[in-house]
Design an enzyme around this catalytic site. Structure first.
Site, PDB file in Angstrom:
ATOM      1  CB  CYS A 289      59.497   7.346  53.256  1.00  0.00           C
ATOM      2  SG  CYS A 289      57.883   6.838  52.645  1.00  0.00           S
TER       3      CYS A 289
HETATM    4  C1  BEZ Z   1      54.575   9.341  53.481  1.00  0.00           C
HETATM    5  O1  BEZ Z   1      55.216   8.320  53.573  1.00  0.00           O
HETATM    6  O2  BEZ Z   1      54.541  10.135  54.409  1.00  0.00           O
HETATM    7  C2  BEZ Z   1      53.824   9.638  52.218  1.00  0.00           C
HETATM    8  C3  BEZ Z   1      53.897   8.741  51.174  1.00  0.00           C
HETATM    9  C4  BEZ Z   1      53.229   9.017  50.004  1.00  0.00           C
HETATM   10  C5  BEZ Z   1      52.502  10.165  49.872  1.00  0.00           C
HETATM   11  C6  BEZ Z   1      52.454  11.056  50.909  1.00  0.00           C
HETATM   12  C7  BEZ Z   1      53.119  10.805  52.097  1.00  0.00           C
END
Ligand code: BEZ
Length: 159
Positions: free
Chosen positions: A49
């Site tokens: 993200c």
């Molecule tokens: C990510 O978007 O990288 C992510 C989202 C939730 C948990 C772990 C990683």
């Protein structure tokens, strides 16, 4: 049933951080009379993200607006303090609204829950990207293992 094209956006309250602290914004106010590009993420400050999803929408904000988008919004099941801090960290400025769905009201009503309880993250939102015209979903993509389906670049190609 998961929200889909043609569905109305659920009427719920979300939160945003302002200079005066957290404020409430209803989805009715947010979506009414506007074309909104909204994307959801499993968590603020998480790797994908922060490195790809949100930066893509910041970089492509002007291009999306040139194609008729009035508002670009990022939603996560986090509180307004966290979403505000993440927006500052990512220099979103006024390009992307950072929407806190703290109690997952939107996420649950749209049936977009991602249950990360076993990873210690609780109830989160699936990664998605939607275009919403005057409160009605005109397109939606959900990440089922392919981040690119929900990217700003993919959305630009659709508009
Ligand atoms: C990510 O978007 O990288 C992510 C989202 C939730 C948990 C772990 C990683």
């Amino acid at each position: 049933m998961t929200i889909q094209a043609g569905d109305k956006i659920p009427s719920v309250d979300l939160a945003i951080m302002t200079d005066d602290g957290p404020d409430t914004i209803s989805t009715d106010d947010l979506f009414s009379g506007k074309k909104v590009a909204i994307f959801g993420v499993p968590g603020a400050f998480t790797p994908t993200c922060s490195a790809k999803h949100l930066p893509g929408f910041v970089e492509n904000a002007d291009a999306l607006k040139a194609k008729g988008v009035d508002t670009i919004a990022c939603l996560s099941v986090n509180d307004a303090f966290v979403m505000g801090a993440w927006g500052k960290d990512q220099n979103v400025g006024d390009k992307v609204m950072m929407l806190a769905d703290g109690s997952a009201a939107f996420t649950k009503a749209a049936d977009l829950v991602l249950d990360l309880t076993e990873r210690g993250l609780g109830v989160r939102c699936q990664r998605f990207a939607m275009i919403v015209d005057n409160g009605v979903v005109s397109s939606i993509h959900i990440d089922e293992g392919t981040f690119e389906k929900t990217s700003a670049e993919t959305m630009l190609g659709e508009l």
